[in-house]
Design a protein around this motif. Structure first.
Motif, mmCIF file in Angstrom:
data_model
loop_
_atom_site.group_PDB
_atom_site.id
_atom_site.type_symbol
_atom_site.label_atom_id
_atom_site.label_comp_id
_atom_site.label_asym_id
_atom_site.label_seq_id
_atom_site.Cartn_x
_atom_site.Cartn_y
_atom_site.Cartn_z
ATOM 1 N N ARG A 1 6.117 -0.907 -3.101
ATOM 2 C CA ARG A 1 5.461 -2.175 -2.842
ATOM 3 C C ARG A 1 5.822 -2.691 -1.452
ATOM 4 O O ARG A 1 4.989 -3.280 -0.785
ATOM 5 C CB ARG A 1 5.855 -3.195 -3.907
ATOM 6 C CG ARG A 1 5.333 -2.852 -5.290
ATOM 7 C CD ARG A 1 5.698 -3.927 -6.282
ATOM 8 N NE ARG A 1 5.350 -3.529 -7.629
ATOM 9 C CZ ARG A 1 4.189 -3.849 -8.211
ATOM 10 N NH1 ARG A 1 3.308 -4.555 -7.564
ATOM 11 N NH2 ARG A 1 3.935 -3.446 -9.431
ATOM 12 N N LEU A 4 3.627 -1.034 1.186
ATOM 13 C CA LEU A 4 2.274 -1.608 1.219
ATOM 14 C C LEU A 4 2.285 -2.964 1.918
ATOM 15 O O LEU A 4 1.363 -3.268 2.697
ATOM 16 C CB LEU A 4 1.715 -1.731 -0.198
ATOM 17 C CG LEU A 4 1.373 -0.406 -0.900
ATOM 18 C CD1 LEU A 4 0.947 -0.667 -2.332
ATOM 19 C CD2 LEU A 4 0.280 0.323 -0.152
ATOM 20 N N LYS A 5 3.303 -3.780 1.648
ATOM 21 C CA LYS A 5 3.401 -5.089 2.311
ATOM 22 C C LYS A 5 3.570 -4.912 3.820
ATOM 23 O O LYS A 5 2.972 -5.646 4.614
ATOM 24 C CB LYS A 5 4.584 -5.886 1.761
ATOM 25 C CG LYS A 5 4.431 -6.301 0.333
ATOM 26 C CD LYS A 5 3.551 -7.517 0.225
ATOM 27 C CE LYS A 5 3.531 -7.970 -1.230
ATOM 28 N NZ LYS A 5 2.598 -9.031 -1.456
ATOM 29 N N GLU A 6 4.367 -3.921 4.220
ATOM 30 C CA GLU A 6 4.578 -3.674 5.642
ATOM 31 C C GLU A 6 3.287 -3.206 6.310
ATOM 32 O O GLU A 6 2.956 -3.626 7.420
ATOM 33 C CB GLU A 6 5.682 -2.630 5.837
ATOM 34 C CG GLU A 6 6.057 -2.391 7.273
ATOM 35 C CD GLU A 6 7.193 -1.395 7.432
ATOM 36 O OE1 GLU A 6 7.567 -1.134 8.588
ATOM 37 O OE2 GLU A 6 7.707 -0.885 6.416
ATOM 38 N N LEU A 7 2.516 -2.344 5.616
ATOM 39 C CA LEU A 7 1.248 -1.867 6.168
ATOM 40 C C LEU A 7 0.239 -3.010 6.292
ATOM 41 O O LEU A 7 -0.545 -3.056 7.244
ATOM 42 C CB LEU A 7 0.676 -0.740 5.315
ATOM 43 C CG LEU A 7 1.417 0.605 5.398
ATOM 44 C CD1 LEU A 7 0.877 1.582 4.374
ATOM 45 C CD2 LEU A 7 1.300 1.190 6.794
ATOM 46 N N GLU A 8 0.238 -3.929 5.326
ATOM 47 C CA GLU A 8 -0.654 -5.093 5.419
ATOM 48 C C GLU A 8 -0.289 -5.973 6.612
ATOM 49 O O GLU A 8 -1.162 -6.483 7.322
ATOM 50 C CB GLU A 8 -0.572 -5.929 4.132
ATOM 51 C CG GLU A 8 -1.307 -5.333 2.968
ATOM 52 C CD GLU A 8 -1.132 -6.155 1.697
ATOM 53 O OE1 GLU A 8 -0.641 -7.302 1.763
ATOM 54 O OE2 GLU A 8 -1.479 -5.629 0.624
ATOM 55 N N SER A 9 1.017 -6.135 6.845
ATOM 56 C CA SER A 9 1.452 -7.024 7.934
ATOM 57 C C SER A 9 1.169 -6.426 9.315
ATOM 58 O O SER A 9 1.032 -7.161 10.284
ATOM 59 C CB SER A 9 2.944 -7.329 7.796
ATOM 60 O OG SER A 9 3.700 -6.155 8.027
ATOM 61 N N GLY A 11 -1.549 -4.956 10.202
ATOM 62 C CA GLY A 11 -2.935 -5.264 10.570
ATOM 63 C C GLY A 11 -3.890 -4.088 10.457
ATOM 64 O O GLY A 11 -3.663 -3.115 9.749
ATOM 65 N N LYS A 12 -5.027 -4.248 11.221
ATOM 66 C CA LYS A 12 -6.131 -3.295 11.113
ATOM 67 C C LYS A 12 -5.818 -1.925 11.697
ATOM 68 O O LYS A 12 -6.487 -0.955 11.387
ATOM 69 C CB LYS A 12 -7.362 -3.859 11.813
ATOM 70 C CG LYS A 12 -7.926 -5.075 11.117
ATOM 71 C CD LYS A 12 -9.188 -5.537 11.785
ATOM 72 C CE LYS A 12 -9.765 -6.736 11.039
ATOM 73 N NZ LYS A 12 -10.999 -7.208 11.664
ATOM 74 N N TYR A 15 -4.964 0.335 8.761
ATOM 75 C CA TYR A 15 -5.746 0.095 7.549
ATOM 76 C C TYR A 15 -5.989 1.405 6.789
ATOM 77 O O TYR A 15 -5.925 1.438 5.557
ATOM 78 C CB TYR A 15 -7.075 -0.586 7.904
ATOM 79 C CG TYR A 15 -7.912 -0.924 6.688
ATOM 80 C CD1 TYR A 15 -7.538 -1.962 5.846
ATOM 81 C CD2 TYR A 15 -9.056 -0.188 6.391
ATOM 82 C CE1 TYR A 15 -8.293 -2.267 4.730
ATOM 83 C CE2 TYR A 15 -9.821 -0.494 5.275
ATOM 84 C CZ TYR A 15 -9.433 -1.530 4.444
ATOM 85 O OH TYR A 15 -10.164 -1.828 3.329
ATOM 86 N N LYS A 18 -2.950 2.388 4.914
ATOM 87 C CA LYS A 18 -2.777 1.517 3.749
ATOM 88 C C LYS A 18 -3.652 1.994 2.592
ATOM 89 O O LYS A 18 -3.211 2.032 1.439
ATOM 90 C CB LYS A 18 -3.115 0.077 4.123
ATOM 91 C CG LYS A 18 -3.012 -0.890 2.968
ATOM 92 C CD LYS A 18 -3.545 -2.257 3.346
ATOM 93 C CE LYS A 18 -3.864 -3.008 2.079
ATOM 94 N NZ LYS A 18 -4.855 -4.023 2.271
ATOM 95 N N GLN A 22 -2.313 3.331 -1.066
ATOM 96 C CA GLN A 22 -2.701 2.666 -2.311
ATOM 97 C C GLN A 22 -3.186 3.665 -3.353
ATOM 98 O O GLN A 22 -3.171 3.358 -4.542
ATOM 99 C CB GLN A 22 -3.788 1.638 -2.034
ATOM 100 C CG GLN A 22 -3.275 0.385 -1.374
ATOM 101 C CD GLN A 22 -4.389 -0.588 -1.022
ATOM 102 O OE1 GLN A 22 -5.548 -0.200 -0.884
ATOM 103 N NE2 GLN A 22 -4.034 -1.858 -0.862
#
Length: 187
Positions: A1, A4-9, A11-12, A15, A18, A22
């Motif tokens: 988890r 995934l949070k690090e990949l969201e932060s 950015g694009k 993507y 990410k 997932q």
């Protein structure tokens, strides 16, 4: 988890990574309320001897070096679109040799075996050692062989013991019949 949070932060730019991350099964970690960096999370999951038998797949050299310092953790990385399983670290090889020297039974398992034997009453007392009883063996197999019969005078056997042998005559009728059939065909 945490990965995934690090990949969201980030950015694009990441993507695609990410989306790929997932697709895989997401393991829950102990810091779901306050996420840490991905490498710190992975190191915390393998901290206590890798009980879940995780593989670590990374291109991060710092993380790879930290993983190599721990025994029994396989390391994967990518070279030109090919997944490569890294050779075992010296720490892992030393751990395996130590296990082989301890007859592949860890100390905690040896202690639990002793405790279970004591509960069941199977533990041997040190003072009372059992002596191995000698058992009576059977007769010598060579002494059980039948005795050889002795020949009578001048190498002649008694008439009662002589067996009559029947002489077999060859059946040559078939060969003659085959020859006659061949002669008839020629004519």
């Amino acid at each position: 988890r945490c990965v995934l949070k690090e990949l969201e932060s980030l950015g694009k730019a990441l993507y695609g990574a990410k989306l790929i991350a997932q697709r895989f099964q997401v393991r829950s970690c102990s810091h779901h309320k306050d996420p840490v960096s991905g490498s710190a999370c992975l190191l915390s999951m393998i901290e206590e001897g890798n009980p879940h038998h995780f593989f670590i797949a990374t291109q991060d050299q710092d993380l790879a070096n930290k993983v190599k310092k721990k025994a029994g953790i396989p390391l994967l990385f990518i070279i030109q679109n090919t997944m490569v399983l890294d050779k075992p670290s010296p720490k892992s090889l030393a751990f395996v040799q130590k296990l082989q020297m301890n007859q592949l039974v860890p100390e905690h398992q040896k202690q639990s075996i002793v405790q279970l034997k004591e509960k069941e009453g199977l533990a041997q007392q040190e003072g009372a050692k059992r002596r191995k009883r000698k058992r009576a063996g059977g007769p010598n197999p060579l002494s059980c062989l039948k005795k050889k019969k002795k020949k009578t005078q001048e190498g002649q056997e008694p008439a009662a013991e002589k067996k009559k042998r029947r002489k077999r005559n060859r059946n040559r009728v078939k060969a003659e019949a085959v020859q006659s059939v061949q002669k008839n065909e020629e004519e």
